[in-house]
Structure formats: C-alpha cells, structure tokens
Motif scaffolding. Structure first.
Motif, PDB file in Angstrom:
ATOM      1  N   GLN A  17       0.443  -1.210   0.294  1.00 32.23           N
ATOM      2  CA  GLN A  17       0.201  -0.005  -0.012  1.00 32.23           C
ATOM      3  C   GLN A  17       0.745   1.095  -0.310  1.00 32.23           C
ATOM      4  OE1 GLN A  17      -3.207  -0.275  -0.236  1.00 32.23           O
ATOM      5  NE2 GLN A  17      -3.230   1.974   0.245  1.00 32.23           N
ATOM      6  N   ASN A  20       3.527   3.809  -4.932  1.00 32.40           N
ATOM      7  CA  ASN A  20       3.037   5.201  -5.364  1.00 32.40           C
ATOM      8  C   ASN A  20       2.141   4.530  -6.223  1.00 32.40           C
ATOM      9  OD1 ASN A  20       2.957   6.927  -7.954  1.00 32.40           O
ATOM     10  ND2 ASN A  20       3.661   8.466  -6.441  1.00 32.40           N
ATOM     11  N   ARG A  21       0.631   5.515  -5.812  1.00 34.37           N
ATOM     12  CA  ARG A  21      -0.231   4.873  -6.434  1.00 34.37           C
ATOM     13  C   ARG A  21      -0.192   4.692  -8.242  1.00 34.37           C
ATOM     14  NH1 ARG A  21      -4.875   7.563  -8.891  1.00 34.37           N
ATOM     15  NH2 ARG A  21      -6.841   5.969  -9.282  1.00 34.37           N
ATOM     16  N   GLN A  22       0.318   6.032  -8.820  1.00 37.09           N
ATOM     17  CA  GLN A  22       0.564   5.531 -10.453  1.00 37.09           C
ATOM     18  C   GLN A  22       0.765   3.950 -10.956  1.00 37.09           C
ATOM     19  OE1 GLN A  22       1.866   9.037 -11.939  1.00 37.09           O
ATOM     20  NE2 GLN A  22      -0.707  10.087 -12.029  1.00 37.09           N
ATOM     21  N   ARG A  24       1.686   1.952  -8.625  1.00 36.61           N
ATOM     22  CA  ARG A  24       0.075   0.359  -8.484  1.00 36.61           C
ATOM     23  C   ARG A  24      -0.015  -0.251  -9.216  1.00 36.61           C
ATOM     24  NH1 ARG A  24      -0.270   2.793  -3.686  1.00 36.61           N
ATOM     25  NH2 ARG A  24      -2.990   2.852  -3.800  1.00 36.61           N
ATOM     26  N   MET A  25      -0.979   0.548 -10.442  1.00 35.05           N
ATOM     27  CA  MET A  25      -2.066   1.255 -10.909  1.00 35.05           C
ATOM     28  C   MET A  25      -0.921   0.342 -12.661  1.00 35.05           C
ATOM     29  SD  MET A  25      -4.170   3.966 -11.171  1.00 35.05           S
ATOM     30  CE  MET A  25      -5.880   3.908 -12.654  1.00 35.05           C
ATOM     31  N   TYR A  52      -9.366  -1.101 -11.407  1.00 36.50           N
ATOM     32  CA  TYR A  52      -8.827  -1.082 -10.065  1.00 36.50           C
ATOM     33  C   TYR A  52      -9.611  -2.436  -9.283  1.00 36.50           C
ATOM     34  CZ  TYR A  52     -13.542   0.195  -9.776  1.00 36.50           C
ATOM     35  OH  TYR A  52     -15.703   0.171 -10.204  1.00 36.50           O
ATOM     36  N   TYR A 390      -8.739   5.531  -3.759  1.00 34.39           N
ATOM     37  CA  TYR A 390      -7.257   5.864  -3.004  1.00 34.39           C
ATOM     38  C   TYR A 390      -6.865   4.567  -2.132  1.00 34.39           C
ATOM     39  CZ  TYR A 390      -7.849   9.991  -5.569  1.00 34.39           C
ATOM     40  OH  TYR A 390      -8.101  11.088  -6.844  1.00 34.39           O
ATOM     41  N   CYS A 391      -8.278   3.971  -1.714  1.00 33.63           N
ATOM     42  CA  CYS A 391      -7.358   2.859  -0.644  1.00 33.63           C
ATOM     43  C   CYS A 391      -7.050   3.263  -0.009  1.00 33.63           C
ATOM     44  CB  CYS A 391      -6.985   1.561  -0.973  1.00 33.63           C
ATOM     45  SG  CYS A 391      -8.848   1.393  -2.423  1.00 33.63           S
ATOM     46  N   ARG A 392      -6.788   4.619   1.221  1.00 35.03           N
ATOM     47  CA  ARG A 392      -5.926   5.022   1.784  1.00 35.03           C
ATOM     48  C   ARG A 392      -6.938   4.725   3.564  1.00 35.03           C
ATOM     49  NH1 ARG A 392      -5.066  10.130  -1.028  1.00 35.03           N
ATOM     50  NH2 ARG A 392      -6.357  10.960  -0.198  1.00 35.03           N
TER      51      ARG A 392
END
Length: 565
Positions: A17, A20-22, A24-25, A52, A390-392
């Motif tokens: 988790q 970085n989000r980008q 991860r995608m 997602y 965003y799953c934060r």
C-alpha cells in the motif's frame, strides 16, 4: 453502470500500500495483461478503460484483492470469459455481478460446501443458472434467501424468514400435529405464533402442515361430524381468528378429510391453492402467492396554495355569486339540493381559477433530519468515494468516524423528535399520526371479516366494504314519528325557539380551524374563514331552508368512514 463491459480478475499479485499509486496502477496493468495472456485473446492496454482493486486493503491478508477490469468493448469481456478455462492457477476470472447476483452465488456456494462437508462427492454437485443440482436433480435455488428462526417450543414446528429485499419479506412455518393430540399442543402453537408476531410484527405469515384436525367447514367456520373433539376444533378456529389467519385449503388431502391446512395473514396475496399428488397417502398442497407482494402506490396529489391565492379577485367574484344566488331564488325558489349544488359548483370554480396548485410527491421525508446533518451525510458520501478510489487507511478511518457520528446524531435527533411529539400537551396531533402512518411497512388493507348473518369469512374487498357499511348503518335508528306516546307535561323547561342568524353563521365561519382537512365536498376551512364575509348570506339561507324543510342536501350525507378495530 453496464456490467457487460467488465470482468473481475482474482489471484493477481498486489503491491504494498505504501507504493506510489500511479506505480501500483501501472504494475496492476502489466500483471493483468500477463495473467490473461493464456486466453490467446489479443489485448492491448488501450483496450482497457479502467481497472482498480475491490475492497479495503488488509496488510495481514495473504490473499490479494480482486481487480475490476473495464474494457472499451463488451466483446472483449465476452471473449475472455469464454476462454477462462485456459487460465493458469491461481488466476481465475468471473463476470461483474450485481450485489443481488453475488448474494445468490454466495448462498449456493454455502449450500455446496454444506453438502460436501456432509459427505457428498463434488462430482455430483453442479451449479447452473442460479440453481444447485444434485445428481442432475434440482436441489435448491439461490434466488430465495431465507434464514431459520430459532424456536424453543416443544412441538414439531419450524419457522423461516424469507427476505427478498429490504421491504419485501415474509415468514413461512411448517407444523405437525400428531393424531388425537390434546389441547396443550394448540397452546404451544399459540406461544410460537406469539413469538413470531412480537419479533416480526408487520410481516406476512404463512403457516402450513398436517394438523390432523378434520371436521371443520373452514368457509363457514363451523363444525361437522368428526372423531376429533369439538373443543379441540373450536380452539383451532378461535386461534385462526385471534391471529387473523385465513385458512386456504378447502379440498380433501387424505381420503375425504381435510387434514393438511395452510394459513396466511394476507389472503389477498394468494393466487391459487390446489392439490398435487404426494409422496405418501396425503396429497400435497400447492399455494401460489404474489412475490413481491402488492404495494399500493400513492399517486402524487394536488394541493391548493391558498396563501398565494388572489383573494381580492375571489372576494369580488363571491360577492357577484351572492347577488346571483338571491336573484335566482327571488325569481323562482329553488330546492335545497339545487341551492347547495349551485353554491358549491360556483365556489369551486372560483377557487380553481384564482388559486395556484402544486403536486405533492411521495418522497420519504424525515422531519428530524436537520440541514446540518444532511451536510454531514453528504460529506460522508464524498469521503467514502475518495476512500474507495484511493484505498488509504486515513480515508477509511475518517469514513468510519463520520459514520459513527451520523448514527449517534440520527438516533439522538429521532428520539428528541418523538419526545417533543408525545410529551407536549399542545403537540400537533396531525404530525403524530403522520409519523405513525409512515412507520407502517406494508398495507394489506382491512383484514378478513366474518359475515354476521351467515358466519362466512369475507376476503373480497368489495364484500368487506359492504359489510362494514351495513354495520355502520345498523347503529343508527329510524324512529317512528307517527305514533309518539303522550307522557304528560314535561318536568323540564321547553327548548327555546332555535333561530339561525347571519351573525352567528359569520362567527362560526370566521373561527374555522384551518389545520383541519376538507371533507367529501372539498371545501377547505381556510377558504371558509378567509371569505366568511362573502359566504355567510348564502350559507345562512341554506341552513334556514334545511331547518324549515327538515332535510339536508344529499351530499351532506356523504362522509369518510374509517373502521377502527
């Protein structure tokens, strides 16, 4: 959202988790392309509209969250699903199901697991089209979710709560009464029904089974010759009447006896009740009911906005109406019904012309829901969408905190509203009854009635209305004025001459309670009060004419009658 463009991919490795989000995608995209490559379907990253993870991230879980993949073309999703057998473990895919479809699938999988745990071999169990088959025979369907209700009774009875959706459910029970049973078994049955009524007070009940109690004419609720004691049969009839249970079976179920019965609290939902060949010496009883049950939809109603009416124009035209009314009666005296019809029709026409209207919808309105609380609910929805995207952990924690705060404030404001509604002696009774009506979960109409003449049970709505109307009429007496006995001089003073004056009529009109609803004549008290100065001459003449003739207009005999029992 059109789900035919989507698939759900399971078993794709998930990055931590804190990545970085980008990144991860991007990694999820690469992993999905690699996972789907055995299908031999030509897929490019440009074919994927979005993807997602589903659900909340759990650091302790070893199983990665599934990925929802949205394609630009539905054919791509269909081709991949048709080639899913080529995928290599632990990768597998499923179509994107609705919550209802997922619930059905979950129920079938639980039943499948239960059969396997009880020793059934996997090869004999198949799931097809929302149904579970055992040895190629239908075992159960996943479209009717239900739960068993615990009953500590000593009798042979089982209850199940069938919950189709939030506002559409019913209770179904199966009961067995051994032959030659004592009255105690009916006492235990009554206790069991009491438990169901207390736990589910507004839910339809269907109770069937082998009652072993012949000798009852259920259409007339009377006893006929039988080996069962009269007291036992009378007690069973009383039990069905006390709980408003209608018995549906009228045909023999074993030899010439009606042993297998079926009761329901809502006979209007029953389509048919017919016998079928059984597995034993009893016939089976097939009862078809309407699912979902009939819901009485309220159409939007028209209301007058009297505070926005052009009262100057209304008063001016009512003055002309008063002049025309007395001019017509001077030229040729009219009957009482003619005078009232002339007055009412012209008054309604004037009101309709100069009063704006609006349609009231049937949206649910919670009077204890304040503006501040509505803003808080909208904030919670925004936080939920952000957390899902965003799953934060910080977003999910904020969402849970808002949810607890809203639940607490909702309960507090609801309790405060009820306290103010019931504790104050000057509380608005209209608001109280409006709240009580809003709490009703279903509308089954008037329950079954018994015809006082022949004792038959009445289920037809028209027959119910006629029976209630006849009873309402029967409580009024019609005195014979032609033969009044002479009781000598009265010990009480005579009633003075009753006189209707214009001032008295004006005083009554000007003090009308505007919070009351109009009757069948649609004359609102607000109109009578505001236009009292223009209406009192006509109404005084009509009241005097009614008193002198000893009659009332036919429309005055119409009333809204609501049975309370």
């Amino acid at each position: 959202m059109d789900r035919k463009f989507n698939i759900v991919v399971y078993g794709v490795a998930e990055n931590p988790q804190n990545t970085n989000r980008q990144l991860r995608m991007k990694k999820d995209m690469e992993n999905v392309m690699e996972a789907l490559s055995p299908t031999d379907i030509d897929i490019e990253p440009s074919d994927i509209k979005d993807l997602y993870r589903l659900g909340k991230y759990d650091q302790k879980s070893e199983r990665p969250r599934p990925l929802l993949v949205k394609f630009l073309r539905s054919n791509t999703a269909i081709d991949i699903l048709s080639s899913k057998s080529k995928l290599e473990a632990p990768i597998y895919i499923k179509p994107d199901l609705t919550p209802q479809e997922r619930q059905k699938e979950c129920l079938l999988l639980k039943e499948r697991r239960s059969l396997i745990d009880n020793g059934t071999e996997r090869r004999y169990i198949k799931i097809r089209n929302d149904s579970l088959y055992l040895n190629n025979k239908l075992h159960c369907k996943g479209s009717i979710p239900c739960t068993q209700i615990n009953d500590n009774s000593t009798i042979e009875i089982v209850w199940a709560h069938v919950h189709l959706d939030k506002n559409n459910d019913f209770i179904i029970g199966s009961f067995y009464c051994p032959p030659h049973s004592s009255d105690t078994i009916l006492d235990n049955l009554q206790s069991s029904i009491d438990m169901i009524k207390q736990k589910y007070p507004h839910t339809q009940i269907i109770l069937g089974g082998d009652f072993n109690c012949p000798g009852i004419d259920w259409e007339n609720s009377t006893l006929i010759n039988s080996y069962v004691s009269c007291h036992f049969r009378e007690k069973l009839i009383d039990l069905s009447h006390n709980y408003q249970l209608s018995q549906l079976v009228t045909f023999p179920t074993r030899a010439q006896n009606v042993l297998d019965l079926c009761f329901t609290t809502n006979p209007n939902s029953v389509i048919s009740c017919e016998p079928l060949p059984g597995l034993s010496d009893h016939n089976a009883v097939l009862v078809s009911i309407k699912i979902p049950k009939r819901v009485i939809k309220q159409h939007p109603r028209t209301v007058y906005l009297y505070k926005l009416a052009d009262w100057e124009k209304i008063r001016e035209e009512l003055s002309d109406l008063s002049h025309d009314y007395f001019e017509i009666n001077q030229a040729s005296p009219q009957s009482l019904d003619e005078n009232w019809s002339f007055f009412l029709q012209n008054l309604q026409e004037i009101i309709n012309t100069h009063t704006p209207t609006k349609k009231l919808s049937t949206r649910i309105h919670l009077p204890w829901l304040s503006s501040a609380l509505k803003r808080l609910i909208r904030k919670k929805q925004r936080v939920y969408r952000r957390a899902k995207r965003y799953c934060r952990d910080s977003d999910w924690n904020e969402y849970k905190s808002l949810q607890k705060e809203i639940d607490h404030k909702l309960k507090y404001q609801h309790k405060s509203y009820l306290t103010n509604l019931t504790s104050s002696p000057d509380s608005n009774k209209k608001s109280l009854w409006h709240y009580i009506k809003s709490r009703k979960q279903e509308n089954n109409g008037i329950s079954t009635l018994i015809n006082p003449i022949n004792g038959h049970i009445i289920t037809n709505p028209v027959e119910k209305a006629d029976t209630l109307n006849q009873h309402f009429q029967s409580v009024f007496t019609s005195e014979d004025n032609s033969n009044i006995p002479d009781k000598g001089p009265s010990l009480f003073p005579s009633l003075p001459t009753f006189e209707i004056t214009e001032q008295g009529v004006y005083n009554l009109l000007s003090t009308c309670d505007t919070s009351k609803s109009p009757g069948p004549d649609s004359l609102h008290p607000y109109v009578l009060k505001v236009t009292a100065a223009e209406l009192y001459p006509i109404l005084t003449h009509i009241f005097k004419q009614s008193l002198e003739s000893g009659e009332v207009p036919l429309q005055w005999k119409h009333a809204y009658v609501t049975p309370i029992f």
